[in-house]
Scaffold this motif. Structure first.
Motif, PDB file in Angstrom:
ATOM      1  N   GLY A 146       0.820  -1.200   0.000  1.00  0.00           N
ATOM      2  CA  GLY A 146       0.000   0.000   0.000  1.00  0.00           C
ATOM      3  C   GLY A 146       0.851   1.245   0.000  1.00  0.00           C
ATOM      4  O   GLY A 146       1.932   1.273  -0.586  1.00  0.00           O
ATOM      5  N   CYS A 147       0.360   2.281   0.689  1.00  0.00           N
ATOM      6  CA  CYS A 147       1.081   3.554   0.758  1.00  0.00           C
ATOM      7  C   CYS A 147       1.020   4.090   2.186  1.00  0.00           C
ATOM      8  O   CYS A 147       0.222   3.637   2.995  1.00  0.00           O
ATOM      9  N   CYS A 148       1.885   5.068   2.466  1.00  0.00           N
ATOM     10  CA  CYS A 148       1.960   5.656   3.803  1.00  0.00           C
ATOM     11  C   CYS A 148       1.311   7.038   3.813  1.00  0.00           C
ATOM     12  O   CYS A 148       1.569   7.855   2.925  1.00  0.00           O
ATOM     13  N   THR A 149       0.506   7.290   4.826  1.00  0.00           N
ATOM     14  CA  THR A 149      -0.095   8.612   5.004  1.00  0.00           C
ATOM     15  C   THR A 149       0.959   9.548   5.597  1.00  0.00           C
ATOM     16  O   THR A 149       1.985   9.091   6.112  1.00  0.00           O
ATOM     17  N   PRO A 150       0.734  10.875   5.538  1.00  0.00           N
ATOM     18  CA  PRO A 150       1.679  11.806   6.178  1.00  0.00           C
ATOM     19  C   PRO A 150       1.860  11.532   7.672  1.00  0.00           C
ATOM     20  O   PRO A 150       2.877  11.873   8.252  1.00  0.00           O
ATOM     21  N   GLN A 151       0.882  10.852   8.309  1.00  0.00           N
ATOM     22  CA  GLN A 151       0.971  10.514   9.730  1.00  0.00           C
ATOM     23  C   GLN A 151       1.718   9.202   9.961  1.00  0.00           C
ATOM     24  O   GLN A 151       1.857   8.745  11.088  1.00  0.00           O
ATOM     25  N   GLY A 152       2.195   8.556   8.880  1.00  0.00           N
ATOM     26  CA  GLY A 152       2.950   7.326   9.003  1.00  0.00           C
ATOM     27  C   GLY A 152       2.116   6.059   9.035  1.00  0.00           C
ATOM     28  O   GLY A 152       2.644   4.983   9.259  1.00  0.00           O
ATOM     29  N   GLN A 153       0.814   6.164   8.799  1.00  0.00           N
ATOM     30  CA  GLN A 153      -0.056   4.980   8.781  1.00  0.00           C
ATOM     31  C   GLN A 153       0.022   4.310   7.415  1.00  0.00           C
ATOM     32  O   GLN A 153      -0.050   4.972   6.379  1.00  0.00           O
ATOM     33  N   CYS A 154       0.179   3.001   7.411  1.00  0.00           N
ATOM     34  CA  CYS A 154       0.197   2.239   6.168  1.00  0.00           C
ATOM     35  C   CYS A 154      -1.244   1.897   5.775  1.00  0.00           C
ATOM     36  O   CYS A 154      -1.976   1.312   6.558  1.00  0.00           O
ATOM     37  N   LEU A 155      -1.635   2.278   4.568  1.00  0.00           N
ATOM     38  CA  LEU A 155      -2.960   1.932   4.042  1.00  0.00           C
ATOM     39  C   LEU A 155      -2.790   0.865   2.979  1.00  0.00           C
ATOM     40  O   LEU A 155      -2.190   1.119   1.922  1.00  0.00           O
ATOM     41  N   ASP A 208      -8.450   9.887  -2.251  1.00  0.00           N
ATOM     42  CA  ASP A 208      -7.710  10.886  -1.473  1.00  0.00           C
ATOM     43  C   ASP A 208      -6.407  10.335  -0.897  1.00  0.00           C
ATOM     44  O   ASP A 208      -5.545  11.101  -0.482  1.00  0.00           O
ATOM     45  N   SER A 209      -6.257   9.015  -0.841  1.00  0.00           N
ATOM     46  CA  SER A 209      -5.047   8.372  -0.308  1.00  0.00           C
ATOM     47  C   SER A 209      -4.773   7.124  -1.121  1.00  0.00           C
ATOM     48  O   SER A 209      -5.331   6.070  -0.865  1.00  0.00           O
ATOM     49  N   CYS A 210      -3.891   7.266  -2.116  1.00  0.00           N
ATOM     50  CA  CYS A 210      -3.668   6.188  -3.077  1.00  0.00           C
ATOM     51  C   CYS A 210      -2.181   6.048  -3.368  1.00  0.00           C
ATOM     52  O   CYS A 210      -1.469   7.059  -3.494  1.00  0.00           O
ATOM     53  N   GLY A 211      -1.690   4.827  -3.485  1.00  0.00           N
ATOM     54  CA  GLY A 211      -0.303   4.639  -3.877  1.00  0.00           C
ATOM     55  C   GLY A 211       0.221   3.257  -3.595  1.00  0.00           C
ATOM     56  O   GLY A 211      -0.457   2.419  -3.002  1.00  0.00           O
ATOM     57  N   GLN A 212       1.481   3.033  -4.037  1.00  0.00           N
ATOM     58  CA  GLN A 212       2.169   1.759  -3.859  1.00  0.00           C
ATOM     59  C   GLN A 212       3.564   2.026  -3.330  1.00  0.00           C
ATOM     60  O   GLN A 212       4.320   2.802  -3.918  1.00  0.00           O
ATOM     61  N   GLU A 213       3.934   1.380  -2.222  1.00  0.00           N
ATOM     62  CA  GLU A 213       5.288   1.414  -1.659  1.00  0.00           C
ATOM     63  C   GLU A 213       5.866   2.820  -1.572  1.00  0.00           C
ATOM     64  O   GLU A 213       6.963   3.082  -2.037  1.00  0.00           O
ATOM     65  N   GLY A 214       5.147   3.732  -1.004  1.00  0.00           N
ATOM     66  CA  GLY A 214       5.640   5.093  -0.824  1.00  0.00           C
ATOM     67  C   GLY A 214       4.578   5.936  -0.160  1.00  0.00           C
ATOM     68  O   GLY A 214       3.639   5.428   0.459  1.00  0.00           O
ATOM     69  N   MET A 215       4.708   7.227  -0.321  1.00  0.00           N
ATOM     70  CA  MET A 215       3.733   8.151   0.256  1.00  0.00           C
ATOM     71  C   MET A 215       2.426   8.102  -0.543  1.00  0.00           C
ATOM     72  O   MET A 215       2.450   7.993  -1.772  1.00  0.00           O
TER      73      MET A 215
END
Length: 175
Positions: A4-13, A21-28
């Protein structure tokens, strides 16, 4: 965060938790633009898929080992129809026509269209019912089908739907 991806708060989604609004792979995580949806960690167009209720194989007896229909003027076999909705919905979105007097109903009926992002991970809930007339019915089976991108690309999926529905076949066609 490999799945998944990491939120600015460091949570892995993980992919199932992501949205536009929060999308990605292996990064922010990033925000998708326009009408794009987050599908598998990638911002992309969100195609619509038509859901087609194809067919079923039903038990020839109800849960008590009795005929489905016992009135004097009817066949013993069920008069089957299917209702359904996305699992997140609380009301029925659609229903098929009734196919009378058979344990192998074949509907081949397009019932609804959903965005791919609503289908992936959410799934569909199905109720296979026996129409007894006068707004009476018996439940033959109930099941939830989790949908994957592989299912959509394959164009079909068959699952059991309770002990009295050996197989329920659903087809998918991209709009």
């Amino acid at each position: 965060c490999v799945d998944g991806c990491c939120t600015p708060q460091g949570q892995c989604l993980d992919f199932a938790q992501q949205d536009p609004d929060s999308c990605g792979q292996e990064g922010m995580c990033m925000t998708c633009t326009g009408d794009d949806s987050c599908i598998g960690g990638t911002c992309s167009a969100d195609p619509a898929w038509v859901i087609i209720i194809d067919s079923a194989i039903l038990s020839d007896e109800d849960e008590n080992g009795s005929d489905w229909d016992t009135s004097f003027f009817s066949s013993a076999l069920p008069d089957a129809y299917v209702t359904g909705a996305l699992t997140k919905d609380v009301v029925v979105d659609w229903f098929t026509e009734t196919v009378p007097d058979t344990i192998t109903p074949n509907w081949d009926e397009a019932v609804s269209s959903y965005a791919q992002s609503d289908l992936i991970g959410e799934g569909l809930e199905f109720n296979v019912l026996d129409d007894d007339g006068l707004i009476l019915f018996e439940t033959i089976g109930n099941c939830i089908m989790t949908i994957t991108i592989d299912d959509l690309n394959a164009g079909t999926k068959t699952i059991p739907c309770g002990p009295l529905v050996q197989a329920l076949t659903i087809d998918f066609a991209q709009q």
